[in-house]
Design a protein around this motif. Structure first.
Motif, PDB file in Angstrom:
ATOM      1  N   GLU A 168      -2.147  10.022 -10.569  1.00 29.60           N
ATOM      2  CA  GLU A 168      -2.803   9.098 -11.230  1.00 29.60           C
ATOM      3  C   GLU A 168      -2.384   9.231 -12.294  1.00 29.60           C
ATOM      4  N   GLN A 169      -1.354   7.304 -12.641  1.00 31.73           N
ATOM      5  CA  GLN A 169      -0.475   7.703 -14.550  1.00 31.73           C
ATOM      6  C   GLN A 169      -2.186   6.556 -14.892  1.00 31.73           C
ATOM      7  N   ARG A 170      -1.342   6.469 -16.357  1.00 32.67           N
ATOM      8  CA  ARG A 170      -2.464   6.712 -17.846  1.00 32.67           C
ATOM      9  C   ARG A 170      -2.654   5.240 -17.506  1.00 32.67           C
ATOM     10  N   ALA A 171      -3.558   4.612 -17.429  1.00 30.26           N
ATOM     11  CA  ALA A 171      -4.004   3.193 -18.040  1.00 30.26           C
ATOM     12  C   ALA A 171      -5.242   2.915 -19.185  1.00 30.26           C
ATOM     13  N   PRO A 172      -4.741   1.469 -19.709  1.00 27.44           N
ATOM     14  CA  PRO A 172      -6.316   1.502 -21.092  1.00 27.44           C
ATOM     15  C   PRO A 172      -7.407   1.469 -20.230  1.00 27.44           C
ATOM     16  N   ALA A 173      -8.328   1.680 -21.121  1.00 30.07           N
ATOM     17  CA  ALA A 173      -9.513   1.937 -20.383  1.00 30.07           C
ATOM     18  C   ALA A 173      -9.904   0.514 -20.939  1.00 30.07           C
ATOM     19  N   ASP A 174      -9.070  -0.529 -21.139  1.00 30.38           N
ATOM     20  CA  ASP A 174      -9.891  -2.159 -21.149  1.00 30.38           C
ATOM     21  C   ASP A 174      -8.248  -3.223 -20.128  1.00 30.38           C
ATOM     22  N   ALA A 175      -8.064  -2.373 -19.547  1.00 26.98           N
ATOM     23  CA  ALA A 175      -6.912  -2.700 -18.892  1.00 26.98           C
ATOM     24  C   ALA A 175      -7.820  -3.504 -17.793  1.00 26.98           C
ATOM     25  N   ALA A 176      -6.763  -4.802 -17.280  1.00 27.85           N
ATOM     26  CA  ALA A 176      -7.563  -5.547 -16.162  1.00 27.85           C
ATOM     27  C   ALA A 176      -7.508  -4.566 -14.303  1.00 27.85           C
ATOM     28  N   ALA A 177      -8.551  -5.058 -14.066  1.00 28.31           N
ATOM     29  CA  ALA A 177      -9.072  -3.879 -13.061  1.00 28.31           C
ATOM     30  C   ALA A 177      -7.271  -3.787 -11.761  1.00 28.31           C
ATOM     31  N   HIS A 178      -6.927  -4.965 -11.743  1.00 23.37           N
ATOM     32  CA  HIS A 178      -5.641  -4.707 -10.528  1.00 23.37           C
ATOM     33  C   HIS A 178      -4.655  -3.417 -11.196  1.00 23.37           C
ATOM     34  N   ARG A 179      -4.467  -3.927 -12.953  1.00 23.39           N
ATOM     35  CA  ARG A 179      -3.592  -2.642 -13.384  1.00 23.39           C
ATOM     36  C   ARG A 179      -4.099  -1.311 -13.744  1.00 23.39           C
ATOM     37  N   ARG A 180      -5.480  -1.122 -13.497  1.00 25.55           N
ATOM     38  CA  ARG A 180      -6.117   0.369 -13.445  1.00 25.55           C
ATOM     39  C   ARG A 180      -5.886   1.049 -12.380  1.00 25.55           C
ATOM     40  N   LEU A 181      -6.631  -0.703 -11.595  1.00 24.94           N
ATOM     41  CA  LEU A 181      -6.244   0.177  -9.419  1.00 24.94           C
ATOM     42  C   LEU A 181      -4.300   0.906  -9.225  1.00 24.94           C
TER      43      LEU A 181
END
Length: 206
Positions: A168-181
């Motif tokens: 898993e890579q880091r993603a901002p908590a407020d990133a869009a769902a597809h970017r968190r996926l």
């Protein structure tokens, strides 16, 4: 709505999302690097289309006619996707689709598990393409959020291995769902994609 109906409907919606993204992908964009190490956009789209043919063949008890990484796209990537998506959709709508045992690269799995694997393939790869091609507006955020919640609720580490998914890579908590996926499935959206070399199949992260 039953679970059986739900998973088929989710595949339908994912195919619709992917279709819109592929339709806006130009021939000139196919040689751009992908988030999958060593792949370009064409190779990733070909992987997705080949997977549709393989799943449809498994579900219908037929021969796909070629292996996963044969050249399924030919000279018209849009037409190739449309053909594969129609076969795939029809196969999943067979009354016995979820009662079928499907042979995947890591072994045989029951229909509902295969459906979730396939849903993941469609959503993740098409979200990849949307980011790479600058068409994130075409992503189904609810679908991506639902899939991410499903993944987080299971033992997903079992799928983090070469040829499947990276760490898993880091993603901002407020990133869009597809970017968190995408970050959850090992995509480093902040790093430059590696240039492709050669023409053969490549290892990938999902």
């Amino acid at each position: 709505m039953s679970t059986v109906t739900s998973v088929i409907d989710r595949i339908d919606a994912a195919l619709d999302m992917a279709h819109g993204i592929v339709e806006t992908t130009t021939p000139g964009q196919l040689q751009a690097p992908s988030f999958c190490p060593g792949w370009n956009v064409r190779f990733e789209l070909n992987h997705l289309v080949g997977g549709m043919h393989i799943f449809a063949a498994e579900l219908t008890g037929t021969d796909a006619g070629a292996d996963h990484h044969a050249d399924w796209l030919g000279t018209d990537h849009r037409a190739a996707f449309t053909t594969a998506a129609a076969l795939d959709r029809a196969a999943w709508h067979r009354p016995d689709a979820l009662d079928t045992t499907v042979r995947l690269g890591f072994g045989a799995v029951p229909g509902p598990t295969a459906a979730l694997v396939h849903l993941t393939e469609i959503l993740v790869h098409s979200a990849d393409l949307a980011v790479l091609n600058g068409r994130e507006d075409l992503v189904d955020q609810r679908q991506c959020a639902d899939l991410l919640a499903t993944m987080r609720a299971m033992d997903f580490d079992a799928f983090r291995r070469p040829g499947m998914f990276a760490a898993e890579q880091r993603a901002p908590a407020d990133a869009a769902a597809h970017r968190r996926l995408l970050a959850f499935t090992g995509r480093d959206l902040e790093a430059a994609a590696r240039p492709v070399s050669g023409n053969g199949p490549r290892p990938h992260a999902g």
